[in-house]
Design a protein around this motif. Structure first.
Motif, PDB file in Angstrom:
ATOM      1  N   ILE A  76       8.164   9.884  10.524  1.00 20.08           N
ATOM      2  CA  ILE A  76       9.451  10.052  10.363  1.00 20.08           C
ATOM      3  C   ILE A  76      10.045  10.009   8.910  1.00 20.08           C
ATOM      4  O   ILE A  76      10.711  10.726   8.511  1.00 20.08           O
ATOM      5  N   THR A  77       9.497   8.731   8.293  1.00 21.49           N
ATOM      6  CA  THR A  77       9.744   8.885   6.943  1.00 21.49           C
ATOM      7  C   THR A  77       9.286  10.046   5.948  1.00 21.49           C
ATOM      8  O   THR A  77       9.899  10.439   4.947  1.00 21.49           O
ATOM      9  N   LYS A  78       8.201  10.655   6.337  1.00 24.15           N
ATOM     10  CA  LYS A  78       7.908  11.752   5.697  1.00 24.15           C
ATOM     11  C   LYS A  78       8.846  12.930   5.896  1.00 24.15           C
ATOM     12  O   LYS A  78       9.106  13.616   5.179  1.00 24.15           O
ATOM     13  N   GLY A  79       9.385  12.971   7.244  1.00 21.71           N
ATOM     14  CA  GLY A  79      10.581  13.818   7.524  1.00 21.71           C
ATOM     15  C   GLY A  79      11.541  13.780   6.782  1.00 21.71           C
ATOM     16  O   GLY A  79      12.206  14.880   6.273  1.00 21.71           O
ATOM     17  N   ILE A  80      11.894  12.508   6.480  1.00 21.65           N
ATOM     18  CA  ILE A  80      13.074  12.056   5.690  1.00 21.65           C
ATOM     19  C   ILE A  80      13.023  12.660   4.335  1.00 21.65           C
ATOM     20  O   ILE A  80      13.759  13.075   3.681  1.00 21.65           O
ATOM     21  N   VAL A  81      11.896  12.082   3.660  1.00 17.71           N
ATOM     22  CA  VAL A  81      11.461  12.595   2.331  1.00 17.71           C
ATOM     23  C   VAL A  81      11.609  14.011   1.995  1.00 17.71           C
ATOM     24  O   VAL A  81      12.074  14.491   1.217  1.00 17.71           O
ATOM     25  N   SER A  82      10.979  14.704   3.206  1.00 19.41           N
ATOM     26  CA  SER A  82      10.845  16.090   2.997  1.00 19.41           C
ATOM     27  C   SER A  82      12.221  16.976   3.082  1.00 19.41           C
ATOM     28  O   SER A  82      12.540  17.792   2.439  1.00 19.41           O
ATOM     29  N   LEU A  83      13.257  16.342   3.908  1.00 20.42           N
ATOM     30  CA  LEU A  83      14.738  16.747   3.839  1.00 20.42           C
ATOM     31  C   LEU A  83      15.377  16.633   2.483  1.00 20.42           C
ATOM     32  O   LEU A  83      15.664  17.515   1.833  1.00 20.42           O
ATOM     33  N   LEU A  84      15.226  15.505   2.085  1.00 16.68           N
ATOM     34  CA  LEU A  84      15.606  15.202   0.372  1.00 16.68           C
ATOM     35  C   LEU A  84      15.146  16.308  -0.335  1.00 16.68           C
ATOM     36  O   LEU A  84      15.901  16.769  -1.391  1.00 16.68           O
ATOM     37  N   ILE A  85      13.910  16.310  -0.452  1.00 18.25           N
ATOM     38  CA  ILE A  85      13.150  17.118  -1.514  1.00 18.25           C
ATOM     39  C   ILE A  85      13.689  18.533  -1.105  1.00 18.25           C
ATOM     40  O   ILE A  85      13.910  19.369  -1.926  1.00 18.25           O
ATOM     41  N   LYS A  86      13.801  19.158   0.263  1.00 14.32           N
ATOM     42  CA  LYS A  86      14.252  20.387   0.369  1.00 14.32           C
ATOM     43  C   LYS A  86      15.761  20.811   0.016  1.00 14.32           C
ATOM     44  O   LYS A  86      16.006  21.742  -0.706  1.00 14.32           O
ATOM     45  N   VAL A  87      16.606  19.682  -0.221  1.00 18.78           N
ATOM     46  CA  VAL A  87      17.917  19.681  -0.762  1.00 18.78           C
ATOM     47  C   VAL A  87      17.952  19.662  -2.097  1.00 18.78           C
ATOM     48  O   VAL A  87      18.554  20.462  -2.764  1.00 18.78           O
ATOM     49  N   LEU A  88      16.852  18.756  -2.853  1.00 19.26           N
ATOM     50  CA  LEU A  88      17.370  18.505  -4.135  1.00 19.26           C
ATOM     51  C   LEU A  88      16.232  19.286  -5.119  1.00 19.26           C
ATOM     52  O   LEU A  88      16.584  19.524  -6.376  1.00 19.26           O
ATOM     53  N   SER A  89      15.053  19.548  -4.542  1.00 23.27           N
ATOM     54  CA  SER A  89      14.158  20.298  -5.493  1.00 23.27           C
ATOM     55  C   SER A  89      14.530  21.468  -6.001  1.00 23.27           C
ATOM     56  O   SER A  89      15.237  22.399  -5.279  1.00 23.27           O
ATOM     57  N   GLY A  90      14.121  21.853  -7.135  1.00 27.86           N
ATOM     58  CA  GLY A  90      14.599  23.070  -7.650  1.00 27.86           C
ATOM     59  C   GLY A  90      15.901  23.125  -8.120  1.00 27.86           C
ATOM     60  O   GLY A  90      16.421  24.171  -8.606  1.00 27.86           O
ATOM     61  N   HIS A  91      16.439  21.837  -8.714  1.00 29.87           N
ATOM     62  CA  HIS A  91      17.855  21.810  -9.347  1.00 29.87           C
ATOM     63  C   HIS A  91      17.649  21.040 -10.764  1.00 29.87           C
ATOM     64  O   HIS A  91      16.696  20.298 -10.995  1.00 29.87           O
ATOM     65  N   THR A  92      18.805  21.212 -11.345  1.00 29.96           N
ATOM     66  CA  THR A  92      18.864  20.306 -12.686  1.00 29.96           C
ATOM     67  C   THR A  92      19.018  19.132 -12.626  1.00 29.96           C
ATOM     68  O   THR A  92      19.746  18.804 -11.220  1.00 29.96           O
ATOM     69  N   ASP A  94      21.370  17.455 -14.036  1.00 27.01           N
ATOM     70  CA  ASP A  94      23.003  17.288 -13.766  1.00 27.01           C
ATOM     71  C   ASP A  94      23.436  17.647 -12.264  1.00 27.01           C
ATOM     72  O   ASP A  94      24.257  16.979 -11.486  1.00 27.01           O
ATOM     73  N   GLU A  95      22.727  18.695 -11.785  1.00 26.79           N
ATOM     74  CA  GLU A  95      23.264  18.954 -10.477  1.00 26.79           C
ATOM     75  C   GLU A  95      22.841  17.935  -9.310  1.00 26.79           C
ATOM     76  O   GLU A  95      23.494  17.672  -8.521  1.00 26.79           O
ATOM     77  N   ILE A  96      21.574  17.354  -9.676  1.00 25.89           N
ATOM     78  CA  ILE A  96      21.054  16.315  -8.816  1.00 25.89           C
ATOM     79  C   ILE A  96      21.980  15.033  -9.034  1.00 25.89           C
ATOM     80  O   ILE A  96      22.262  14.191  -7.950  1.00 25.89           O
ATOM     81  N   LEU A  97      22.372  14.550 -10.094  1.00 24.50           N
ATOM     82  CA  LEU A  97      22.966  13.337 -10.556  1.00 24.50           C
ATOM     83  C   LEU A  97      24.491  13.584  -9.946  1.00 24.50           C
ATOM     84  O   LEU A  97      25.294  12.534  -9.623  1.00 24.50           O
ATOM     85  N   ASN A  98      25.013  14.697  -9.889  1.00 21.33           N
ATOM     86  CA  ASN A  98      26.378  14.839  -9.603  1.00 21.33           C
ATOM     87  C   ASN A  98      26.729  15.242  -7.985  1.00 21.33           C
ATOM     88  O   ASN A  98      27.907  15.477  -7.783  1.00 21.33           O
ATOM     89  N   THR A  99      25.787  15.254  -7.265  1.00 19.03           N
ATOM     90  CA  THR A  99      25.833  15.775  -6.067  1.00 19.03           C
ATOM     91  C   THR A  99      26.015  14.476  -5.193  1.00 19.03           C
ATOM     92  O   THR A  99      25.516  13.552  -5.202  1.00 19.03           O
ATOM     93  N   GLU A 100      26.918  14.925  -3.986  1.00 22.65           N
ATOM     94  CA  GLU A 100      26.928  13.690  -2.927  1.00 22.65           C
ATOM     95  C   GLU A 100      26.021  14.401  -1.678  1.00 22.65           C
ATOM     96  O   GLU A 100      26.205  15.392  -1.284  1.00 22.65           O
ATOM     97  N   LEU A 101      25.037  13.527  -1.301  1.00 20.34           N
ATOM     98  CA  LEU A 101      24.249  14.041  -0.111  1.00 20.34           C
ATOM     99  C   LEU A 101      25.190  13.581   1.281  1.00 20.34           C
ATOM    100  O   LEU A 101      24.667  12.748   1.853  1.00 20.34           O
TER     101      LEU A 101
END
Length: 143
Positions: A76-92, A94-101
């Motif tokens: 389950i934890t692997k799934g959660i971190v996978s979702l976070l990576i899907k959303v945040l990976s490949g961004h600058t 600034d984009e990561i720091l300024n985003t609200e999840l």
């Protein structure tokens, strides 16, 4: 795709499930898609503190964007971190720091996690933002 578009896409995917068992199954599927972290990075240095299960997270900056890899010893934890990576990976940074999840609340993830998993989720986000901050500082120092 922007971070918010990725979040909206996940919210949409999870909205088809009425039942939390189905959502957990979806999380497990995401975990299976997780790009594997290099074995030599499964060390204390990459371990996220505050997670009940073991979660290793690494990040690298390529062409001004951050790419994350991770692994966990719990599905389950692997799934959660996978979702976070899907959303945040490949961004600058600034984009990561300024985003609200917001997707975490919208899919009901937070309220359906045990308190220890919920703390782990917060620790994962904190670590990802810490990487973004470090890369941003390094970049600002180079310009």
């Amino acid at each position: 795709m922007t971070i918010n578009e990725k979040q909206d896409s996940i919210v949409e995917e999870f909205s088809i499930f009425d039942d939390w068992m189905d959502r957990y199954q979806q999380l497990i599927e995401y975990g299976k898609e997780l790009p594997p972290i290099a074995e030599q990075k499964k060390t204390q240095q990459y371990l996220i503190q505050g997670c009940q299960s073991k979660v290793w997270l690494d990040a690298e900056l390529r062409d001004g964007k951050i790419y994350f890899t991770a692994d966990s010893d719990a599905i389950i934890t692997k799934g959660i971190v996978s979702l976070l990576i899907k959303v945040l990976s490949g961004h600058t940074p600034d984009e990561i720091l300024n985003t609200e999840l917001y997707f975490i609340d919208k899919i009901g993830l937070k309220e359906n996690l045990s308190p220890t998993r919920s703390n782990g989720l917060v620790a994962m986000i904190k670590q990802m933002k810490a990487y973004a901050l470090a890369f941003k500082a390094k970049n600002d120092g180079n310009s």
